[in-house]
Write a protein that holds these residues in place. Structure first.
Motif, short mmCIF file in Angstrom:
data_model
loop_
_atom_site.label_atom_id
_atom_site.label_comp_id
_atom_site.label_asym_id
_atom_site.label_seq_id
_atom_site.Cartn_x
_atom_site.Cartn_y
_atom_site.Cartn_z
N PHE B 95 0.84 -1.20 0.00
CA PHE B 95 0.00 0.00 0.00
C PHE B 95 0.88 1.25 0.00
O PHE B 95 1.84 1.33 0.75
N ILE B 96 0.55 2.19 -0.86
CA ILE B 96 1.24 3.48 -0.86
C ILE B 96 0.23 4.53 -0.42
O ILE B 96 -0.81 4.69 -1.05
N PHE B 97 0.54 5.22 0.67
CA PHE B 97 -0.42 6.18 1.21
C PHE B 97 -0.28 7.54 0.55
O PHE B 97 0.72 7.84 -0.08
N GLN B 98 -1.31 8.33 0.76
CA GLN B 98 -1.38 9.63 0.12
C GLN B 98 -0.27 10.57 0.55
O GLN B 98 0.37 11.22 -0.25
N ASP B 99 -0.05 10.62 1.84
CA ASP B 99 0.81 11.65 2.37
C ASP B 99 2.16 11.08 2.77
O ASP B 99 2.30 10.45 3.81
N PRO B 100 3.18 11.32 1.94
CA PRO B 100 4.48 10.72 2.27
C PRO B 100 5.13 11.38 3.48
O PRO B 100 6.07 10.85 4.04
N MET B 101 4.60 12.53 3.89
CA MET B 101 5.18 13.21 5.06
C MET B 101 4.89 12.43 6.33
O MET B 101 5.69 12.36 7.24
N SER B 103 3.84 9.18 6.40
CA SER B 103 3.97 7.73 6.31
C SER B 103 5.38 7.24 6.64
O SER B 103 5.60 6.06 6.81
N LEU B 104 6.34 8.17 6.67
CA LEU B 104 7.69 7.76 7.04
C LEU B 104 7.95 8.17 8.48
O LEU B 104 7.47 9.20 8.93
N ASN B 105 8.74 7.36 9.17
CA ASN B 105 9.05 7.66 10.56
C ASN B 105 10.13 8.74 10.61
O ASN B 105 11.23 8.54 10.11
N PRO B 106 9.81 9.90 11.21
CA PRO B 106 10.76 11.02 11.14
C PRO B 106 12.07 10.79 11.88
O PRO B 106 13.05 11.48 11.63
N VAL B 107 12.11 9.85 12.83
CA VAL B 107 13.35 9.66 13.58
C VAL B 107 14.16 8.47 13.07
O VAL B 107 15.12 8.05 13.70
N LYS B 108 13.73 7.91 11.95
CA LYS B 108 14.50 6.79 11.38
C LYS B 108 15.08 7.18 10.04
O LYS B 108 14.41 7.84 9.24
N LYS B 109 16.31 6.75 9.79
CA LYS B 109 16.90 6.99 8.49
C LYS B 109 16.16 6.17 7.43
O LYS B 109 15.54 5.16 7.76
N ILE B 110 16.29 6.61 6.18
CA ILE B 110 15.62 5.92 5.09
C ILE B 110 15.99 4.43 5.09
O ILE B 110 15.13 3.55 4.98
N ASN B 149 21.17 7.21 4.00
CA ASN B 149 21.53 7.68 5.34
C ASN B 149 20.82 8.97 5.73
O ASN B 149 21.09 9.52 6.78
N ASP B 150 19.93 9.45 4.87
CA ASP B 150 19.19 10.67 5.19
C ASP B 150 17.97 10.36 6.06
O ASP B 150 17.46 9.24 6.08
N TYR B 151 17.51 11.39 6.74
CA TYR B 151 16.23 11.30 7.45
C TYR B 151 15.13 11.84 6.53
O TYR B 151 15.41 12.66 5.64
N PRO B 152 13.88 11.42 6.75
CA PRO B 152 12.81 11.86 5.85
C PRO B 152 12.73 13.37 5.65
O PRO B 152 12.47 13.84 4.55
N HIS B 153 13.01 14.16 6.69
CA HIS B 153 12.83 15.60 6.52
C HIS B 153 13.87 16.20 5.57
O HIS B 153 13.72 17.34 5.13
N GLN B 154 14.92 15.45 5.28
CA GLN B 154 15.94 15.97 4.36
C GLN B 154 15.55 15.80 2.90
O GLN B 154 16.26 16.22 2.01
N LEU B 155 14.42 15.14 2.67
CA LEU B 155 14.00 14.87 1.30
C LEU B 155 12.78 15.71 0.94
O LEU B 155 11.98 16.06 1.80
N SER B 156 12.63 15.98 -0.35
CA SER B 156 11.45 16.72 -0.81
C SER B 156 10.24 15.78 -0.87
O SER B 156 10.39 14.57 -0.77
N GLY B 157 9.07 16.37 -1.06
CA GLY B 157 7.85 15.57 -1.11
C GLY B 157 7.89 14.51 -2.20
O GLY B 157 7.52 13.36 -1.98
N GLY B 158 8.38 14.89 -3.37
CA GLY B 158 8.46 13.94 -4.48
C GLY B 158 9.41 12.81 -4.17
O GLY B 158 9.14 11.64 -4.46
N MET B 159 10.56 13.15 -3.54
CA MET B 159 11.53 12.10 -3.19
C MET B 159 10.95 11.16 -2.15
O MET B 159 11.15 9.95 -2.21
N PRO B 181 -1.57 8.80 -4.64
CA PRO B 181 -0.13 8.92 -4.39
C PRO B 181 0.44 10.27 -4.79
O PRO B 181 1.54 10.61 -4.39
N THR B 182 -0.29 11.05 -5.59
CA THR B 182 0.30 12.29 -6.09
C THR B 182 -0.51 13.52 -5.72
O THR B 182 -0.24 14.61 -6.20
N THR B 183 -1.49 13.36 -4.84
CA THR B 183 -2.38 14.48 -4.55
C THR B 183 -1.65 15.64 -3.88
O THR B 183 -1.96 16.80 -4.12
N ALA B 184 -0.64 15.30 -3.04
CA ALA B 184 0.06 16.36 -2.33
C ALA B 184 1.17 16.98 -3.17
O ALA B 184 1.90 17.83 -2.71
#
Lengths: 329, 324
Positions: B95-101, B103-110, B149-159, B181-184
């Motif tokens: 499942f791919i959720f709408q909001d990638p912001m 859906s990823l755990n902010p304190v875990k690296k990719i 090795n990046d955290y989610p906040h270091q990536l753009s919405g598309g990434m 998947p692309t609404t945001a």
């Protein structure tokens, strides 16, 4: 200012300072800015639907707010008719606000949840001392009826949460139209509304424009809607207008590589359409570090050496078609 | 009939609200073959997201699947125990959720997201191996492997949405469900992400269910379409048939109300009224108060889903025997 123009914007800029921590302030002297709007010039003609289009962060909403002077510009001038509103004192500006109104994107956030719809829509009349009591009620009822909130006697009593998104956006239009303005900034008024209702709101905007001789500055990220509704379109990228002109011109003959990419990315409800993959690399850079020269050069597939050095000006290429690109001379 | 990968029968999902019971998904049936793309289209509240979630049994309480079957390769997913179902999620259906912001755990690296996912399903694999697999997948979705090795906040919405896609396919599932998947995302990024989904789908021979409110996207990118209205599936057909011959008045109305930049002159027509309150549905057909072709029978009886041409299903009295 020519007679046909109602709003004119000259080299408008808005830089927001980037907040720094105490330590950073001590260590570095340089201040950095988000260049949200970076030298925008355009004019809106009386009775037209002028659209500012672009992706999020391109500065279109900030431009809309600057035009109404809801926020002060860093530099540049805005004229409404013959008055330079960037120079007006607050009292003078308030008088002018009757003529210039705004409709916001989010109909859920733009109403006071504790104010009945009737009070909210009638509020501008009270603020400007134009009507109160029975006269106010009469005008509110008429306006609600006009935007399709019928029966108005019922809607006047409701609170915002009792309305659907589409109804709230109609109420927002009633509120901005009750002062009988001449110019309306509509900031993504349909982007939060369901598809089946979107068309009714668009049609309402067009009807009211004809009926009340309104002029719109329409702000949108949705170019398909822009094509349907506008007379002229300006495409913004990183705080600058990269292409501007007549709607037909922009859609049939887009000249700037960014406009071309933007148009090719619009989904079309046609299964037979062969879509070209998007060639544009990378993503929009931060507005804090705007690239030198042409701000689009890091992503441009046609980039030449000149593009990294020289900032292109918005120049006319045809009647009512302007492009800012070094490769088009 | 060709062998179907996924068959959904009479799926019904209810939410218990304070004011009463809401049928968010009411009696939905459809089937999908291998590598097909299905577009599920509807407005907010039509039940399209709930339908997607119910296929992997993740409907949040107070929602509950009250009836139906979801057959995947001959197994009824709704009959599985929870521990068995966990093995299906991610490995068979992801499942791919709408909001990638969110859906990823902010304190875990990719990278940690991938390691956790891979090792949950395949405990024998070492962290290093899992990371290697992740790096390869990141390249597939167009992200530099160093970003692991990046955290989610270091990536753009598309990434971030690209990372979500990579996470969804890491266990090589046969079905991927993508909910808006692309609404945001902005239009250029949206087109690139949809291109990527198509590439990945072709490369790994997956079936894709694309849930979207944007009919244009479904028309352009899918093989089949399923139109939802107030919890009902009102039309289901191959895209080419819907394009040539949309049958349900709601589908027709939607097609007439979306701007198409290919057309030189276009007059948009709005659908009057607004979608019904699910707690207070009209009697008979749920669409009749907004329908210009509504007949007497539409106000009284609920229409059944009928097949009007091979593979074209519609829930409307204008078709079949009821039309008199």
């Amino acid at each position: 200012m020519s007679k046909t123009e109602i709003v004119k914007v000259e080299n408008l800029k808005k830089y927001f300072p980037v907040e720094k921590s105490f330590l950073e302030k001590l260590l570095t002297r340089t201040r950095s800015f988000v260049r949200a709007v970076d030298g925008v010039t355009f004019s809106v003609r009386k009775g037209e639907f002028f659209t500012l289009a672009g992706e999020s962060g391109c500065g279109k909403t900030t431009t809309g707010k600057l035009v109404l002077k809801l926020i002060p510009p860093t530099s540049g001038k805005v004229f409404f008719k013959d008055q330079e509103i960037t120079k007006l004192r607050p009292e003078e500006l308030r008088l002018l606000r009757r003529k210039m109104q705004i409709i916001f994107q989010d109909p859920y956030a733009s109403f006071n949840p504790r104010m009945r719809i009737g009070d909210a829509v009638g509020h501008p009349l009270e603020i400007h001392g134009l009507a109160s009591g029975a006269e106010k009620r009469k005008r509110v009822l008429a306006m609600l009826e006009r935007v399709g909130l019928t029966p108005p006697e019922q809607f006047i009593e409701l609170y915002p949460h009792q309305l659907s998104g589409g109804q709230r956006q109609r109420a927002a239009m009633a509120r901005s139209l009750i002062l009988e303005p001449e110019f309306i900034v509509a900031d993504e008024p349909v982007s939060m509304i369901d598809v089946s209702l979107r068309t009714t709101i668009i049609d309402l905007m067009l009807d009211l424009k004809r009926e009340l001789q309104l002029t719109y500055l329409f702000i949108t990220h949705d170019l398909a809607v822009a094509k349907y509704i506008s007379d002229r379109i300006a495409v913004m990228y990183l705080g600058k207008i990269v292409e501007m002109g007549d709607k037909e011109e922009i859609f049939s003959n887009p000249m700037h590589p960014y406009t071309q990419a933007l148009l090719s990315a619009i989904p079309v409800p046609n299964p037979q359409r062969k879509r070209e993959p998007i060639k544009l690399g990378g993503e929009v850079p931060s507005a804090i570090k705007i690239p030198t020269g042409c701000c689009f050069h890091p992503r441009c597939p046609f980039k030449k050496e000149i593009c990294t050095e020289e900032e292109p000006e918005l120049i006319p290429t045809a009647a009512d078609h302007f492009v800012a690109c070094n490769l088009i001379k | 009939m060709q062998k179907q990968l996924l068959t959904v029968e009479n799926l019904t999902v209810e939410y218990w609200a304070r004011r009463g019971k809401v049928r968010a998904v009411d009696n939905v049936s459809f089937s999908l073959g291998k590598t097909e793309t299905l577009g599920v289209v509807g407005e907010s509240g039509s039940g399209k997201s709930t339908l997607g979630l119910s296929l992997i049994r993740l409907v949040p309480p107070p929602g509950r699947i009250v009836n139906g079957h979801v057959w995947l390769e001959g197994i009824d997913l709704l009959k599985l125990r929870e521990d068995e179902m966990r093995k299906v999620r991610g490995r068979k259906i992801s499942f791919i959720f709408q909001d990638p912001m969110t859906s990823l755990n902010p304190v875990k690296k990719i990278g940690e997201h991938f390691v956790e996912l891979i090792r949950t399903h395949e405990p024998k694999i070492s962290d290093e191996e899992a990371l290697q697999r992740a790096e390869k997948l990141l390249e597939d979705v167009g992200i530099q492997p160093e970003r692991i090795n990046d955290y989610p906040h270091q990536l753009s919405g598309g990434m971030r949405q690209r990372i979500m896609i990579a996470l969804a396919i890491v266990l090589n599932p046969c079905i991927v469900i993508a909910d808006e998947p692309t609404t945001a995302l902005d239009v250029i990024v949206q087109a690139k992400i949809l291109d990527l989904l198509k590439d990945v789908q072709n490369k790994y021979a997956m079936t894709l269910i694309l849930i979207t409110h944007d009919l244009s996207i479904a028309m352009e990118r899918c093989d089949k379409i399923l139109v939802m209205y107030a919890g009902h599936m009102v039309e289901h057909a191959y895209i080419k048939d819907i394009y040539r011959n949309p049958q349900h008045p709601y589908t027709q109305g939607l097609l007439r109300s979306i701007p198409n930049i290919e057309l030189a002159e276009q007059k948009l027509e709005a659908i009057p009224g607004s979608p019904p309150d699910l707690l207070n549905l009209p009697k008979g057909c749920r669409f009749w108060p907004r329908c210009s072709s509504a007949m007497e029978i539409c106000r009284k009886t609920e229409p059944k889903l009928i097949e009007t041409e091979p593979g074209h299903f519609v829930r409307c009295f204008l078709y079949g025997d009821a039309k008199k």
